[in-house]
Structures are given as structure tokens and as C-alpha cells.
Design an enzyme around this catalytic site. Sequence first.
Site, PDB file in Angstrom:
ATOM      1  N   SER A   1       0.812  -1.216   0.000  1.00 43.28           N
ATOM      2  CA  SER A   1       0.000   0.000   0.000  1.00 43.28           C
ATOM      3  C   SER A   1       0.845   1.265   0.000  1.00 43.28           C
ATOM      4  O   SER A   1       0.479   2.258  -0.639  1.00 43.28           O
ATOM      5  CB  SER A   1      -0.939  -0.001   1.206  1.00 43.28           C
ATOM      6  OG  SER A   1      -1.799  -1.116   1.180  1.00 43.28           O
TER       7      SER A   1
ATOM      8  N   HIS B   1       0.580   4.452   4.274  1.00 50.21           N
ATOM      9  CA  HIS B   1      -0.062   5.189   3.189  1.00 50.21           C
ATOM     10  C   HIS B   1       0.478   6.617   3.097  1.00 50.21           C
ATOM     11  O   HIS B   1       0.827   7.095   2.016  1.00 50.21           O
ATOM     12  CB  HIS B   1      -1.573   5.219   3.401  1.00 50.21           C
ATOM     13  CG  HIS B   1      -2.219   3.875   3.276  1.00 50.21           C
ATOM     14  ND1 HIS B   1      -3.586   3.700   3.204  1.00 50.21           N
ATOM     15  CD2 HIS B   1      -1.695   2.627   3.190  1.00 50.21           C
ATOM     16  CE1 HIS B   1      -3.878   2.421   3.089  1.00 50.21           C
ATOM     17  NE2 HIS B   1      -2.734   1.737   3.090  1.00 50.21           N
TER      18      HIS B   1
END
Length: 300
Positions: free
Chosen positions: A204, A250
Amino acid sequence: MDQEPGSPDTPAAAGGTPGCYRHPERETGVRCARCERPICPDCMVSASVGFQCPDCVKGTSGKGQAPYASRPRTIAGGTVTADPHLISKILLGLNLAVFVAVLVVGDRLVDELALVGEWPPPPYYVPTEGVAEGQWYRLLTAVFLHQAPWHIAFNMLGLWWLGGPLEAALGRVRYLALYLLSGLGGSALTYWLAGPGQPSLGASGAIFGLLGATAVLMRRMNYDMRPVIVLLVLNLVFTFTWANIAWQAHIGGLVVGAAVAYGMVHAPRERRALVQRVTCLVALLAIVAVVWIRTLQLTG
């Protein structure tokens, strides 16, 4: 004195915005993806990434120089290749291979490759170690590690949708550097802010880095920013509202990806390679500094 088409001294249009190199009276915010000369809608020729001017499409710079066709380059100075998605395919294959290995070997492989800052002492001790004990490789191996089918499916779709156009725009080496630095940036911020015994895994961080780089590239090419902004906002909402999401990965990947991409696509042509190398080096040094400081906190 008359100016030849393509001269760097082509005058700006009346409004102060650069004028098309062939039609100086027409304002334009778009530039050729190869030679970077301003071009108006009548002179734009659609290319795999952005637009090119008629001279570059013909294979000549318009200044008596060697044909561009003999040395095609991307907007970031990378070499144009026959398969602009090769690195994306390799990265996708590596992620899938590790996922299959996890299915075969089981949780033992996850324990050995996941990002863990520091394992808690007995009686909660698991027979392995974390980054603080010297296993820095976990910062990278965790980027290729997935357990849940939905997790790898989501990340690989993002890799394919975002990675292909970026690889075509940046070139293979620059794109690979962007991906790896984004993944490491996400791992570093997770290591710094998350609980030391909290495992983290997944691509991610690298995918968010590609998302940030896409926004930078679209701004550089003067494209409509609304689609990428909507996509970014939706992903950030998902990041902070969905349970068991390592938001640190993230955000870390997003920041590093955007910063590295900015240095790559905005580097001046005459010092492009130097600026791009320095940008990547600074990002890597920042990542190392964060990991080093966090390690001192956990072991000091």
C-alpha cells in the site's frame, strides 16, 4: 529579427502565458513531452504520454539537430521502450509469487518477512526478531508481502492502473526507484509511529507513492486534476476509516512518492540526471535517518 520555430526565445502571448512555438499569438499551458516547447491545440499530436509537437513527431527538432527519433526520451528523460509496462509486470509478478509462497509455507514466512519494529519480551516472545534487532530487510520485504486475497487484489489493481502510465512517462529505472523509495518511505513512517510489536505488511505504501506521483505528473502535463484529486481523497478516507489499516504506510508512501516524482519531472533539462539522482538520494537518506532514530529510541 525573425525567430525560427522552436527557438527558446519564442515570445509570450499577450496575456503573459507562453505562446505556441509555431503560433506565438496563441496562449497555451501545454508543452511537448519531448522537447518541452509550448504547443497550442492545433499543434498537439497525441502521444503515449501527453502531447508532442509536429517537429518531434516527424523526427526532427526543427533546428538542424539530430532526429529525435534516434534518441526518444520520456518527459523525465528516460528511454522510450517497446514495452513500457515491463517493470510493472515484474513487480506484479513478484508480489503474486510471494503471496503464493505464503499460501504454501504459511504464517512462518509472514513472521520472517513482515515489518515489525521490535518483538516483545517473554512470555509473548515469538522466535524471531524485528528491525530494531538489525533486520532492516523487513522494511523492504514487507512491501511485497500479503496475506488476504482482497488485500493483494486491491494493491495489484492499483499497481497496474497507476504503474503503467507512470512507467511510460518516467522510464524504467526512474519508475523502479520511485516505487521502491515509496515503499520504503511507507515502511519507515510505520516503523517510527506504529507500536514496535505491531506487524505491518503490504504494497500500500508503494501504491500511494504511485498515486502521489500521478498527481504530480498530471499537474506537470497541465491535465485536469479533478479525477486524481477525487481518487486521492477517497483513498485517504478509506485509510482513516477502515479498521486494521496502517495509515502510516499510506502517508509515508504518498509523501515520498510525490516528492521524488516532483524532482524527476521538474528537473531542468541541462541538469536533469544530477537533480534526479540527488532527489532520490535525499529521499533515501531521510528514510535511513528515520529508521536510525527510531532504532535508537527502541534500543537506547
